[in-house]
Scaffold this motif. Structure first.
Motif, PDB file in Angstrom:
ATOM      1  N   ALA A  63       0.843  -1.203   0.000  1.00 59.81           N
ATOM      2  CA  ALA A  63       0.000   0.000   0.000  1.00 59.81           C
ATOM      3  C   ALA A  63       0.873   1.245   0.000  1.00 59.81           C
ATOM      4  O   ALA A  63       1.895   1.302   0.672  1.00 59.81           O
ATOM      5  CB  ALA A  63      -0.897  -0.003   1.229  1.00 59.81           C
ATOM      6  N   ASP A  64       0.472   2.262  -0.744  1.00 61.52           N
ATOM      7  CA  ASP A  64       1.148   3.555  -0.729  1.00 61.52           C
ATOM      8  C   ASP A  64       0.383   4.447   0.239  1.00 61.52           C
ATOM      9  O   ASP A  64      -0.681   4.966  -0.087  1.00 61.52           O
ATOM     10  CB  ASP A  64       1.180   4.170  -2.126  1.00 61.52           C
ATOM     11  CG  ASP A  64       1.854   5.526  -2.143  1.00 61.52           C
ATOM     12  OD1 ASP A  64       2.472   5.912  -1.123  1.00 61.52           O
ATOM     13  OD2 ASP A  64       1.759   6.209  -3.174  1.00 61.52           O
ATOM     14  N   LEU A  65       0.909   4.593   1.434  1.00 59.08           N
ATOM     15  CA  LEU A  65       0.238   5.363   2.479  1.00 59.08           C
ATOM     16  C   LEU A  65       0.748   6.789   2.593  1.00 59.08           C
ATOM     17  O   LEU A  65       0.357   7.510   3.503  1.00 59.08           O
ATOM     18  CB  LEU A  65       0.401   4.648   3.826  1.00 59.08           C
ATOM     19  CG  LEU A  65      -0.149   3.235   3.895  1.00 59.08           C
ATOM     20  CD1 LEU A  65       0.139   2.617   5.248  1.00 59.08           C
ATOM     21  CD2 LEU A  65      -1.642   3.232   3.604  1.00 59.08           C
ATOM     22  N   THR A  66       1.602   7.215   1.677  1.00 58.58           N
ATOM     23  CA  THR A  66       2.185   8.554   1.781  1.00 58.58           C
ATOM     24  C   THR A  66       1.130   9.655   1.767  1.00 58.58           C
ATOM     25  O   THR A  66       1.341  10.711   2.346  1.00 58.58           O
ATOM     26  CB  THR A  66       3.213   8.801   0.662  1.00 58.58           C
ATOM     27  OG1 THR A  66       2.597   8.557  -0.609  1.00 58.58           O
ATOM     28  CG2 THR A  66       4.424   7.887   0.822  1.00 58.58           C
ATOM     29  N   SER A  67      -0.027   9.418   1.156  1.00 58.13           N
ATOM     30  CA  SER A  67      -1.100  10.424   1.138  1.00 58.13           C
ATOM     31  C   SER A  67      -1.705  10.639   2.519  1.00 58.13           C
ATOM     32  O   SER A  67      -2.347  11.654   2.764  1.00 58.13           O
ATOM     33  CB  SER A  67      -2.220   9.990   0.188  1.00 58.13           C
ATOM     34  OG  SER A  67      -1.732   9.839  -1.110  1.00 58.13           O
ATOM     35  N   PHE A  68      -1.500   9.685   3.426  1.00 59.81           N
ATOM     36  CA  PHE A  68      -2.080   9.774   4.761  1.00 59.81           C
ATOM     37  C   PHE A  68      -1.119  10.358   5.793  1.00 59.81           C
ATOM     38  O   PHE A  68      -1.532  10.758   6.868  1.00 59.81           O
ATOM     39  CB  PHE A  68      -2.524   8.389   5.241  1.00 59.81           C
ATOM     40  CG  PHE A  68      -3.658   7.816   4.459  1.00 59.81           C
ATOM     41  CD1 PHE A  68      -4.970   8.110   4.797  1.00 59.81           C
ATOM     42  CD2 PHE A  68      -3.436   6.981   3.381  1.00 59.81           C
ATOM     43  CE1 PHE A  68      -6.033   7.587   4.075  1.00 59.81           C
ATOM     44  CE2 PHE A  68      -4.481   6.448   2.655  1.00 59.81           C
ATOM     45  CZ  PHE A  68      -5.785   6.757   3.002  1.00 59.81           C
ATOM     46  N   VAL A  69       0.180  10.407   5.483  1.00 57.67           N
ATOM     47  CA  VAL A  69       1.187  10.816   6.455  1.00 57.67           C
ATOM     48  C   VAL A  69       0.954  12.227   6.987  1.00 57.67           C
ATOM     49  O   VAL A  69       1.132  12.482   8.171  1.00 57.67           O
ATOM     50  CB  VAL A  69       2.607  10.681   5.859  1.00 57.67           C
ATOM     51  CG1 VAL A  69       3.650  11.284   6.773  1.00 57.67           C
ATOM     52  CG2 VAL A  69       2.920   9.227   5.604  1.00 57.67           C
ATOM     53  N   ASP A  70       0.548  13.144   6.150  1.00 57.24           N
ATOM     54  CA  ASP A  70       0.370  14.530   6.578  1.00 57.24           C
ATOM     55  C   ASP A  70      -0.963  14.778   7.283  1.00 57.24           C
ATOM     56  O   ASP A  70      -1.195  15.865   7.807  1.00 57.24           O
ATOM     57  CB  ASP A  70       0.505  15.479   5.388  1.00 57.24           C
ATOM     58  CG  ASP A  70       1.930  15.511   4.842  1.00 57.24           C
ATOM     59  OD1 ASP A  70       2.866  15.288   5.633  1.00 57.24           O
ATOM     60  OD2 ASP A  70       2.095  15.753   3.635  1.00 57.24           O
ATOM     61  N   LEU A  71      -1.835  13.782   7.303  1.00 61.31           N
ATOM     62  CA  LEU A  71      -3.111  13.938   8.005  1.00 61.31           C
ATOM     63  C   LEU A  71      -2.888  13.704   9.495  1.00 61.31           C
ATOM     64  O   LEU A  71      -2.275  12.717   9.883  1.00 61.31           O
ATOM     65  CB  LEU A  71      -4.144  12.940   7.478  1.00 61.31           C
ATOM     66  CG  LEU A  71      -4.535  13.091   6.014  1.00 61.31           C
ATOM     67  CD1 LEU A  71      -5.476  11.964   5.603  1.00 61.31           C
ATOM     68  CD2 LEU A  71      -5.193  14.431   5.774  1.00 61.31           C
ATOM     69  N   PRO A  72      -3.349  14.594  10.342  1.00 62.99           N
ATOM     70  CA  PRO A  72      -3.123  14.407  11.779  1.00 62.99           C
ATOM     71  C   PRO A  72      -3.929  13.238  12.337  1.00 62.99           C
ATOM     72  O   PRO A  72      -5.006  12.910  11.838  1.00 62.99           O
ATOM     73  CB  PRO A  72      -3.592  15.728  12.397  1.00 62.99           C
ATOM     74  CG  PRO A  72      -4.483  16.353  11.383  1.00 62.99           C
ATOM     75  CD  PRO A  72      -4.056  15.828  10.040  1.00 62.99           C
ATOM     76  N   ALA A  73      -3.373  12.613  13.379  1.00 59.34           N
ATOM     77  CA  ALA A  73      -4.103  11.557  14.081  1.00 59.34           C
ATOM     78  C   ALA A  73      -5.418  12.148  14.551  1.00 59.34           C
ATOM     79  O   ALA A  73      -5.480  13.282  15.001  1.00 59.34           O
ATOM     80  CB  ALA A  73      -3.289  11.039  15.262  1.00 59.34           C
ATOM     81  N   GLY A  74      -6.475  11.388  14.410  1.00 60.81           N
ATOM     82  CA  GLY A  74      -7.791  11.876  14.794  1.00 60.81           C
ATOM     83  C   GLY A  74      -8.612  12.380  13.625  1.00 60.81           C
ATOM     84  O   GLY A  74      -9.796  12.653  13.777  1.00 60.81           O
TER      85      GLY A  74
END
Length: 102
Positions: A63-74
């Motif tokens: 999976a390419d999760l790099t699009s999610f890295v900048d999204l804050p937890a929560g």
């Protein structure tokens, strides 16, 4: 939830919250719970859980999760229940403003 299959059905649209993005293990941890859990990590931090390798993990494309890295937890996302298991549900999600599904 006592019986996950009574609460959630495959194909059902749900709201999930990002708990953790683990790029090393290529995993996105999500929750449907409202409260912030004490074990929540900021996105991009590696997991402290022991690595387990299942035969089924080898068959999945990375999976390419790099699009999610900048999204804050929560951060809350819309998702679709892909399958249910005794301990919860697997949910397909897309990062905001994206056309891909993870």
């Amino acid at each position: 939830v006592a019986d996950i299959t009574k609460e959630f059905k495959v194909g059902q649209i749900v709201k999930v919250r990002i708990r953790n993005v683990d790029l090393e293990r290529k995993r996105l941890a999500l929750s449907m719970k409202e409260k912030k859990l004490p074990s929540m990590k900021e996105p991009g931090q590696p997991s402290t859980k022991k690595k387990r390798r299942k035969k089924s993990d080898e068959k999945l494309p990375p999976a390419d999760l790099t699009s999610f890295v900048d999204l804050p937890a929560g951060t809350w996302l819309d998702g679709t229940v892909a399958s249910t298991v005794l301990f919860g549900a697997f949910v397909k999600v897309s990062p905001p403003n994206s056309k891909g599904v993870f």
